[in-house]
Design an enzyme around this catalytic site. Sequence first.
Site, PDB file in Angstrom:
ATOM      1  N   HIS A 166      23.696  68.631  61.133  1.00  0.00           N
ATOM      2  CA  HIS A 166      23.772  67.168  61.204  1.00  0.00           C
ATOM      3  C   HIS A 166      23.118  66.539  59.980  1.00  0.00           C
ATOM      4  CE1 HIS A 166      23.426  63.197  63.374  1.00  0.00           C
ATOM      5  NE2 HIS A 166      22.408  63.086  62.525  1.00  0.00           N
ATOM      6  N   GLU A 167      21.951  67.043  59.605  1.00  0.00           N
ATOM      7  CA  GLU A 167      21.245  66.474  58.450  1.00  0.00           C
ATOM      8  C   GLU A 167      21.980  66.788  57.147  1.00  0.00           C
ATOM      9  OE1 GLU A 167      19.043  64.318  58.906  1.00  0.00           O
ATOM     10  OE2 GLU A 167      19.006  64.725  61.059  1.00  0.00           O
ATOM     11  N   HIS A 170      24.599  64.316  56.373  1.00  0.00           N
ATOM     12  CA  HIS A 170      24.080  63.127  55.674  1.00  0.00           C
ATOM     13  C   HIS A 170      23.897  63.418  54.187  1.00  0.00           C
ATOM     14  CE1 HIS A 170      23.634  60.717  59.216  1.00  0.00           C
ATOM     15  NE2 HIS A 170      22.692  61.465  59.763  1.00  0.00           N
ATOM     16  N   GLU A 252      25.969  58.212  62.627  1.00  0.00           N
ATOM     17  CA  GLU A 252      25.404  59.257  63.486  1.00  0.00           C
ATOM     18  C   GLU A 252      26.517  59.991  64.232  1.00  0.00           C
ATOM     19  OE1 GLU A 252      22.263  60.301  63.444  1.00  0.00           O
ATOM     20  OE2 GLU A 252      22.088  58.848  61.819  1.00  0.00           O
TER      21      GLU A 252
END
Length: 673
Positions: A166-167, A170, A252
Amino acid sequence: MNFFERQRQVRRLSTRLVLLFVLAVIGIVVVVNVAAIFAFNATAADPGQLAGFVAMVTVATVAAIGLAALVRTLALRGGGGKVARELGGVPVPPDTTDPELRRLRNVVEEMALASGVPVPEVYVLPEETAINAFAAGWGPSDAAVAVTRGALQRLNRDELQGVIAHEFAHVVNGDMRLNIRLMGLLFGILFLTVIGRGLSRSGLISGGNRQRGNSGGGANPLLLVGLALLVAGYVGVLAGRLIQASVSRQREYLADASAVQYTRQTRGIAGALKKIGGLSDGSELRSPKRDEVGHMLFGEAARTSWFATHPPLADRIRALEPSFDPAELQRLSRQWAAAPPSGRQEDVALGLAPSAPPQPAPGQTPPDQVAPGRAAGAGATGGVRPDASPLPVAGTRVRVAPTEVLGRVAAPTENAYQHAAALLDQIPAPLLDRARDRDTAVPLLLGLLISAEPQVRQHQHAALAQQHGRELADTALGQAQALTGLHPMLVLPLAELTFPALRSRPAPELESTVAAVFTLIHADGAINVSEYCLSRLMLAEIQESLRPDSRWRTDRRTLTDARSAAGFLLATLAQVGHAEPADAQRAFQAGIDILLPGTTWAYAPPDNGVLALESAWPVLDGLRPADKERLVAAVVAVISHDQMMTVAEIELLRTICGLLHCPLPPMVGAGIG
C-alpha cells in the site's frame, strides 16, 4: 488506470489542493479582518482609512501564512527520513538481529525491487503501539517507509507485505510529493493558532495589569486580536481537515487496490485493516504531530469521525472482500481483548516461518522468518536457495509488445514480487553485505558502473585515480573484478540495494560520490549504452536524494519542446541495437511512428554517441504524462523492432524507464518469456 493516468490524476489533485488552500486563506483573512476592525474600532474611520486598514491586515495575514508554509516546506527538504524522525522514527539498521526488523527490511527490499524503484530508508516508530505506517519523500530517490512497533508485533508477514505494498503504491503513484506539499500548506494555515495563543496570553496579562492599575478604557485589543486569530486558526484546522479528506480519501482506495495488484491476494491488507478495527489501539498515534501527517498514514491517525482523512474502515475492507460483515470486527475485538494477536506466531501457524529461526553463521545476516522451501536468500544462507529458478542467459530472446510494457510500468504483479525475492536469493551473500554497509556501498556502486571492456576500464581507473585518489580507484576496480560475470538481471537490483547505505553518508561524501560517477561516465566516452544509462540513473538518484525537487510542477514540456532530445534517444538506441544501418533506420522509424505519427524523420545518430544524451534527460523527464507514455512506447518499439528483446535489452529498457521516472518492474521471469 495505468501509471500515466495516475500521474495525470495527481496533477489534477495538486491543482485542487492549491484552490482549496486559497479558499482556506480567504476564509481566514475574512475572520481576521472582521476581528481587527472591531478590536481597533476601525469602523469609525472614513472609507479610505478603513480600506487601507483592511489591506494592511490582509497583507500581514497572507504573509504570515505564506511565510510559515514556505519555512515548513523548506524544513522538509530533508526528504522522507526527516518526516519519519520528526515522528520519533528510528532507522532500521541493515545488520539488525531483531527478527521483526529483519522481516521488515526484507519485505521492503523485495517490494522495492519488484516495483523498480530505489530501496527506501526504513524506519520503525518504537513508541507507537497502534498499527500504522506511511511513506514520505519528494520522490522515490529520497523516500522513507516507516511502520509502528505495533504493526511489527501484530501483523503476520502477509499482512505486513500488504501494508508495505500500500505504501509503495503511494511511492510509485507520486502521492508522496502531494502529501509533503500538503504538510507545508497545513502548517501555514494552522500557524495563526500559535500566534493567537500567544497574543491571547499577552492580552490577558496586560488586561489584568490595566485593571489593577485602574487605567480604565475598554477591552484590550491584544486579547481581541488573539482570540480572533485563535478562531481563524480553528477555521484553518477545519479547512485543513477538509483539504486532507478531499485529496486523500480516493487515493487510499487506489492504494489498497494497488496493494492487491502487487501481492495478488487480499488477505494481507484486509487482515491488517481488520486488526486495526479489532484491536483497542487501532491505528491511533500518540505523536503530537499526528494531525499534520494524518493524510499520509495507512490508517486514521485519531479516533474521530469529523472530516476523516481516510474512508471508513468497514468500507475499505468491503472493497477488498465484498462479503465482509462489519459485525465481524466486534467478534475479533472480543477475541483479541483476551489474547492479542502475534504476527510471528501467526507466521509459524501459516507456514510463513519456521517454529525456531535458524541461527546465522558468524558475520552473516540473520535470516527472515520465512517458510521452509522459501529460504531467506543468499544474505542468510551464503548461497543460492535450492529451489531458486536459474536466471535466463543474457542472450535469451522474449517477445515484448509496447502496450504490454506500458501496462507494466509501476504495476508489479505477484510474479514480479516473487521474482524480486528470487533475485535477492541469487545475489551472493558478500555482495549483499557490501551493498547494505555504509562503508562499502560506494566502492561497490562504482565497481558496478565500471565498464566490462578492458580498455575502457583502464581509462576509468586512471581517471578515478587522478581525480579522486588511487585508494578509491583501486578499491572500485577490485569490486569491479569481483563482479565479473554477474548476471545482467542482478546489476540494477544490486545497485538499488546500495541506496539506504548511501543516504546515510554525509552530504559532502555523497557529493564526492556524484563526482566519481560523473568521472566514470566521461572517462573516455567509450562506455556502451547499457553502462552509460546505469551510471546516469545512479547519478540522477544520488543527486535527487541530495537535492529533492520540491517544485509544484515538473512535467510541463510537450513532445514538440522535446523533439530533438527524443530524436537523439531513439537514434542512439537504434544505432547500438542494430549492426546494419538499414535495420537501424527501420527501427528508428518504428519509434517515430509511435512518437509522432505521420512524420518522416531523418535517421542521424549523434557523433558523440551516448554522451549526446547528457542534455536530453532533463528535457525528456519533464514531459507531460501523456507525452512520456508515448516516448516510453517509442523506446520499446526501437529496442524491440522485431517484437523480440534479449534479457540485456530488457534491463536497458528498465534503466531508461528509471531515468524517466517510470519505474518498470522485473519482466523476464516475472510473467514474460
